[in-house]
Design a protein around this motif. Structure first.
Motif, PDB file in Angstrom:
ATOM      1  N   ILE A 199      45.996  34.048  18.800  1.00 29.13           N
ATOM      2  CA  ILE A 199      45.712  33.971  20.231  1.00 29.13           C
ATOM      3  C   ILE A 199      45.862  35.350  20.869  1.00 29.13           C
ATOM      4  CG2 ILE A 199      46.503  33.009  22.444  1.00 29.13           C
ATOM      5  CD1 ILE A 199      47.235  30.445  20.830  1.00 29.13           C
ATOM      6  N   THR A 200      46.968  36.017  20.583  1.00 28.26           N
ATOM      7  CA  THR A 200      47.182  37.361  21.122  1.00 28.26           C
ATOM      8  C   THR A 200      46.204  38.352  20.513  1.00 28.26           C
ATOM      9  OG1 THR A 200      49.515  36.909  21.520  1.00 28.26           O
ATOM     10  CG2 THR A 200      48.878  39.218  21.409  1.00 28.26           C
ATOM     11  N   ASP A 201      45.959  38.242  19.222  1.00 26.56           N
ATOM     12  CA  ASP A 201      45.023  39.156  18.563  1.00 26.56           C
ATOM     13  C   ASP A 201      43.631  39.065  19.179  1.00 26.56           C
ATOM     14  OD1 ASP A 201      47.089  39.889  16.894  1.00 26.56           O
ATOM     15  OD2 ASP A 201      46.354  38.771  15.159  1.00 26.56           O
ATOM     16  N   ALA A 202      43.167  37.848  19.448  1.00 26.86           N
ATOM     17  CA  ALA A 202      41.832  37.667  20.034  1.00 26.86           C
ATOM     18  C   ALA A 202      41.781  38.212  21.459  1.00 26.86           C
ATOM     19  CB  ALA A 202      41.455  36.187  20.014  1.00 26.86           C
ATOM     20  N   ALA A 203      42.841  37.993  22.220  1.00 28.56           N
ATOM     21  CA  ALA A 203      42.875  38.515  23.587  1.00 28.56           C
ATOM     22  C   ALA A 203      42.865  40.037  23.578  1.00 28.56           C
ATOM     23  CB  ALA A 203      44.100  37.984  24.324  1.00 28.56           C
TER      24      ALA A 203
END
Length: 195
Positions: A132-136
């Protein structure tokens, strides 16, 4: 001594996981034994070996459940949120909520020092949260190296806030979870703006 009704219905695995989770809450992720979990569940010391070869296998099972629970919280909180910066802010605020309100799961999932190579299902569950953080971060920064650095910095920020809130004796007295959530949210947005 507490025993678990789940076992009386034939669900020994679930009873042991509940017992271990209670022990993690009381003693920390590294400070309980398989025999203690058996005793807490009201079964013989040999019973856990039907499902878990060792204490770490039981701890890995509850750590995996913790990651799945955390991921479910995130999916609910992020439903309909499109801004990558807001996704990072909410993710970091919710990490603090998870650490406080689901403290035993947090201890098992994020402070147990389990060997991910031995429990690959644990890494799969953890990676879903990290994704989730990586995609953001990737949506915010097109340079892969910078995006990876932003994601890492955001992860460090949330871990640091959680550790400070839970364990730092020098934190301001009376600091509430809501206050800490606002602080980590503002710090996340400042990180995004400045990275």
């Amino acid at each position: 001594m507490t025993t678990y009704d789940a076992y009386h219905h034939g669900d020994l695995r679930n009873a042991l996981e509940h017992a271990a989770l209670a022990l993690v809450e009381e003693k920390g992720a590294e400070n309980f034994s398989l025999s203690e979990a058996a005793r807490r569940a009201g079964v013989s010391p040999s019973a856990p070996y039907k499902h878990f070869a060792e204490r770490d296998a039981l701890l890995a099972a509850i750590a995996e459940k913790g990651h799945r629970f955390h991921y479910g919280m995130l999916r609910t909180a992020l439903a309909g949120v499109e801004s990558p910066a807001e996704i990072m802010r909410i993710t970091n605020e919710l990490f603090l909520t998870f650490a406080v309100e689901q403290h035993a799961f947090y201890q098992a999932s994020y402070r147990s020092h389990l060997d991910a190579a031995r429990y690959p299902q644990l890494m799969v569950a953890y990676q879903r949260v990290l994704d989730i953080t990586d995609a953001a971060a990737a949506a915010l920064r097109t340079d892969p190296e910078i995006a990876a650095g932003l994601a890492l910095a955001s992860n460090a920020l949330r871990y640091g806030f959680a550790a400070t809130f839970l364990f730092d004796r020098n934190k301001p007295t009376g600091e509430s979870l809501d206050t800490a959530r606002r602080q980590v949210g503002r710090a996340t947005l400042a990180l995004v703006d400045g990275y």
